[in-house]
Structures are given as C-alpha cells and as structure tokens.
Design a protein around this motif. Structure first.
Motif, PDB file in Angstrom:
ATOM      1  N   LEU A   1     -15.011  -1.044   8.595  1.00  0.00           N
ATOM      2  CA  LEU A   1     -15.002  -1.949   7.447  1.00  0.00           C
ATOM      3  C   LEU A   1     -14.698  -3.380   7.871  1.00  0.00           C
ATOM      4  N   LEU A   2     -13.981  -3.541   8.962  1.00  0.00           N
ATOM      5  CA  LEU A   2     -13.575  -4.873   9.388  1.00  0.00           C
ATOM      6  C   LEU A   2     -14.650  -5.579  10.206  1.00  0.00           C
ATOM      7  N   ASP A   3     -15.699  -4.872  10.604  1.00  0.00           N
ATOM      8  CA  ASP A   3     -16.703  -5.449  11.481  1.00  0.00           C
ATOM      9  C   ASP A   3     -17.596  -6.505  10.833  1.00  0.00           C
ATOM     10  N   PRO A   4     -17.979  -6.377   9.543  1.00  0.00           N
ATOM     11  CA  PRO A   4     -18.926  -7.347   8.988  1.00  0.00           C
ATOM     12  C   PRO A   4     -18.495  -8.796   9.109  1.00  0.00           C
ATOM     13  N   ALA A   5     -17.255  -9.121   8.785  1.00  0.00           N
ATOM     14  CA  ALA A   5     -16.800 -10.513   8.879  1.00  0.00           C
ATOM     15  C   ALA A   5     -16.872 -11.001  10.320  1.00  0.00           C
TER      16      ALA A   5
ATOM     17  N   ARG B   1      -3.923  -4.950   6.506  1.00  0.00           N
ATOM     18  CA  ARG B   1      -3.009  -4.294   7.446  1.00  0.00           C
ATOM     19  C   ARG B   1      -3.204  -2.780   7.426  1.00  0.00           C
ATOM     20  N   ALA B   2      -3.364  -2.226   6.228  1.00  0.00           N
ATOM     21  CA  ALA B   2      -3.507  -0.773   6.111  1.00  0.00           C
ATOM     22  C   ALA B   2      -4.778  -0.290   6.786  1.00  0.00           C
ATOM     23  N   VAL B   3      -5.871  -1.006   6.559  1.00  0.00           N
ATOM     24  CA  VAL B   3      -7.138  -0.600   7.149  1.00  0.00           C
ATOM     25  C   VAL B   3      -7.158  -0.910   8.643  1.00  0.00           C
ATOM     26  N   ARG B   4      -6.592  -2.057   8.998  1.00  0.00           N
ATOM     27  CA  ARG B   4      -6.559  -2.432  10.416  1.00  0.00           C
ATOM     28  C   ARG B   4      -5.751  -1.434  11.227  1.00  0.00           C
ATOM     29  N   GLY B   5      -4.728  -0.840  10.619  1.00  0.00           N
ATOM     30  CA  GLY B   5      -3.891   0.111  11.330  1.00  0.00           C
ATOM     31  C   GLY B   5      -4.373   1.540  11.240  1.00  0.00           C
ATOM     32  N   SER B   6      -5.477   1.761  10.542  1.00  0.00           N
ATOM     33  CA  SER B   6      -5.982   3.119  10.386  1.00  0.00           C
ATOM     34  C   SER B   6      -6.702   3.572  11.644  1.00  0.00           C
TER      35      SER B   6
ATOM     36  N   ALA C   1     -12.132   1.148  -0.427  1.00  0.00           N
ATOM     37  CA  ALA C   1     -13.089   0.507  -1.336  1.00  0.00           C
ATOM     38  C   ALA C   1     -12.678  -0.935  -1.621  1.00  0.00           C
ATOM     39  N   LEU C   2     -11.379  -1.171  -1.753  1.00  0.00           N
ATOM     40  CA  LEU C   2     -10.881  -2.539  -1.935  1.00  0.00           C
ATOM     41  C   LEU C   2     -11.159  -3.375  -0.686  1.00  0.00           C
ATOM     42  N   ALA C   3     -10.960  -2.779   0.478  1.00  0.00           N
ATOM     43  CA  ALA C   3     -11.231  -3.496   1.729  1.00  0.00           C
ATOM     44  C   ALA C   3     -12.690  -3.917   1.786  1.00  0.00           C
ATOM     45  N   LEU C   4     -13.571  -3.017   1.400  1.00  0.00           N
ATOM     46  CA  LEU C   4     -14.993  -3.337   1.415  1.00  0.00           C
ATOM     47  C   LEU C   4     -15.300  -4.465   0.441  1.00  0.00           C
ATOM     48  N   ARG C   5     -14.674  -4.433  -0.729  1.00  0.00           N
ATOM     49  CA  ARG C   5     -14.876  -5.504  -1.709  1.00  0.00           C
ATOM     50  C   ARG C   5     -14.478  -6.849  -1.098  1.00  0.00           C
ATOM     51  N   TYR C   6     -13.319  -6.894  -0.464  1.00  0.00           N
ATOM     52  CA  TYR C   6     -12.850  -8.142   0.118  1.00  0.00           C
ATOM     53  C   TYR C   6     -13.755  -8.606   1.257  1.00  0.00           C
ATOM     54  N   ILE C   7     -14.151  -7.676   2.124  1.00  0.00           N
ATOM     55  CA  ILE C   7     -15.004  -8.033   3.250  1.00  0.00           C
ATOM     56  C   ILE C   7     -16.338  -8.579   2.749  1.00  0.00           C
ATOM     57  N   GLU C   8     -16.883  -7.981   1.696  1.00  0.00           N
ATOM     58  CA  GLU C   8     -18.146  -8.478   1.147  1.00  0.00           C
ATOM     59  C   GLU C   8     -17.978  -9.893   0.608  1.00  0.00           C
ATOM     60  N   GLU C   9     -16.846 -10.163  -0.032  1.00  0.00           N
ATOM     61  CA  GLU C   9     -16.607 -11.508  -0.557  1.00  0.00           C
ATOM     62  C   GLU C   9     -16.481 -12.519   0.580  1.00  0.00           C
ATOM     63  N   ILE C  10     -15.817 -12.129   1.672  1.00  0.00           N
ATOM     64  CA  ILE C  10     -15.669 -13.025   2.818  1.00  0.00           C
ATOM     65  C   ILE C  10     -17.029 -13.261   3.473  1.00  0.00           C
ATOM     66  N   GLU C  11     -17.819 -12.200   3.599  1.00  0.00           N
ATOM     67  CA  GLU C  11     -19.160 -12.345   4.157  1.00  0.00           C
ATOM     68  C   GLU C  11     -19.983 -13.344   3.347  1.00  0.00           C
ATOM     69  N   GLN C  12     -19.913 -13.222   2.025  1.00  0.00           N
ATOM     70  CA  GLN C  12     -20.669 -14.128   1.157  1.00  0.00           C
ATOM     71  C   GLN C  12     -20.185 -15.566   1.334  1.00  0.00           C
ATOM     72  N   LEU C  13     -18.867 -15.734   1.453  1.00  0.00           N
ATOM     73  CA  LEU C  13     -18.289 -17.059   1.644  1.00  0.00           C
ATOM     74  C   LEU C  13     -18.790 -17.678   2.948  1.00  0.00           C
ATOM     75  N   LEU C  14     -18.763 -16.902   4.027  1.00  0.00           N
ATOM     76  CA  LEU C  14     -19.203 -17.409   5.314  1.00  0.00           C
ATOM     77  C   LEU C  14     -20.702 -17.672   5.329  1.00  0.00           C
TER      78      LEU C  14
ATOM     79  N   VAL D   1       0.820  -1.209   0.000  1.00  0.00           N
ATOM     80  CA  VAL D   1       0.000   0.000   0.000  1.00  0.00           C
ATOM     81  C   VAL D   1       0.854   1.259   0.000  1.00  0.00           C
ATOM     82  N   ASP D   2       1.888   1.298   0.827  1.00  0.00           N
ATOM     83  CA  ASP D   2       2.695   2.511   0.955  1.00  0.00           C
ATOM     84  C   ASP D   2       3.363   2.896  -0.365  1.00  0.00           C
ATOM     85  N   ASN D   3       3.821   1.910  -1.116  1.00  0.00           N
ATOM     86  CA  ASN D   3       4.537   2.198  -2.355  1.00  0.00           C
ATOM     87  C   ASN D   3       3.626   2.319  -3.577  1.00  0.00           C
TER      88      ASN D   3
END
Length: 222
Positions: free
Chosen positions: A145-149, A132-137, A80-93, A48-50
């Motif tokens: 964003l991390l709460d749904p999963a 990591r980037a979102v978790r450290g924000s 927005a990417l974090a939300l995309r991933y979280i939505e995919e994980i939610e759907q998987l679960l 993310v940083d680079n």
C-alpha cells in the motif's frame, strides 16, 4: 486534535479488495465511506491499537453487524484507510507534476514536497497512526500500500534525471518519502515554531541528499 471527517474517494476496485462485501448500490458505497470517515475520527483520537470496531460503528451511527457486513476486521479498515490516503497523496503529487514541479529548482521542489506532506498530516490527523500501523505490518499487501506514493516520487525524479540508474533512483525515492513522513510526524508533535524549524531542517536534509544526482549544477540549501 481535531477529527478527520473529510470525505474520501469513491470505492475503487483496489479498495474493494479490503471489503468482505463490495457494495453495488450507492447507498452501500456511502455507508462504506461513512465507516471509513468514522474510523478516521476514532483513530485520530485514540490511535489504531485503542480503536475498536464497536467504537467505529458507534461513531458511524450504525451497528457493528453492519460494519462486519463490509469489513472482516479492524485491520481491513486500517488498510482501506491507508489506501484512501495514498490515493489522495498520489493525486496531489500528480497535480503538481502537471504544474511542472520536475522543472523547478531542486530546493523549491523539495520545499513544496515537505510542506505538502506536513499539511497532509495536519489535515488528516489519523494518517500518522494509519501510516505507522501499515508501515509496521509484516503483511505483503499492507506493505504494498505504501509503494504508490514512492512510485510517483520515483517518476518525478526520473523526469529530472533520466540517466540515474533505476535501482538507485528507487532508493532515493524510498528514502525521501520515508524521511519526509517521519519528520512530519515529529513536527506534528511540536509547537508551531518547532514544527516550522523541523520543516526547514527536513528541506535542507532532502535538498542536500538529492542535489548531487538531480540538480548537480544547483547549490544545495544551506
């Protein structure tokens, strides 16, 4: 490391919250997804940083002006990417809930969860950087964003043991998700044999942690 080029879900009302300009036409929605796909590729390669908006625009084969038409800054892209991933994980679960995971022996359920998270990290190499980037924000929106999963895991635990106090169950869900993600990130950096051993140890750890409240009549993994 291979680039993450899998298509994401269509823009949802929540996703639009990260956009400067929410597209109303299909062409614009496709452009947003192309930008997110490109961002995932760049972040997977450089972190993310680079990663830069210029690099993302170039990978998407568009101008940085077009990128800024939709996203105000790099942080908005990452979220927005974090939300995309979280939505995919939610759907998987959620699909696994329908398959009856709440009724499985606790060791089997935990084994599935650990392997599913590990597979997700492997299939989406940008995810660990985004997480990591979102978790450290320190931003409230980013943290939420991390709460749904965690909410889905909380729900699955409630199905197993509704008598467990809600606050206690919530902490169990938070701990399980954070531990599984952290160990999956470590496993991704190991050779195949080491990664497999790490997943085995993660399964034992979480099974022993969850068994007393959610499967007291079952023996934890040894």
């Amino acid at each position: 490391m291979s680039a993450d080029s899998s298509p994401g879900p269509a823009v949802t009302p929540d996703t639009k919250g990260f956009l400067r300009h929410a597209p109303v036409q299909e062409r614009g929605r496709r452009r947003v997804q192309q930008l997110l796909d490109a961002a995932a590729q760049v972040i997977a390669e450089s972190g993310v940083d680079n990663a830069t908006t210029n690099a993302v625009a170039a990978r998407a084969e568009t101008s940085v002006g077009v990128l800024y038409k939709f996203f105000p800054n790099k942080q908005a892209i990452v979220e927005a990417l974090a939300l995309r991933y979280i939505e995919e994980i939610e759907q998987l679960l959620s699909r696994q809930e329908q398959a009856g995971i709440a009724d499985w022996p606790i060791a089997h359920a935990v084994t599935w969860l650990v392997h599913a998270i590990m597979d997700f990290h492997r299939e989406h190499p940008a995810y660990q950087h985004v997480y990591r980037a979102v978790r450290g924000s320190s931003g409230e929106q980013a943290i939420l964003l991390l709460d749904p999963a965690k909410g889905v895991i909380d729900h699955l635990l409630a199905l197993r043991a509704s008598a467990v106090a809600a606050e206690r169950r919530e902490w169990h869900a938070i701990t399980a998700v954070e531990a599984a993600h952290a160990l999956a990130i470590q496993a991704c950096a190991l050779p195949p044999e080491g990664a497999e051993r790490m997943m085995e140890e993660a399964t034992i750890l979480l099974t022993r942690y969850l068994t007393p409240d959610y499967a007291p009549d079952q023996s934890p993994a040894s």
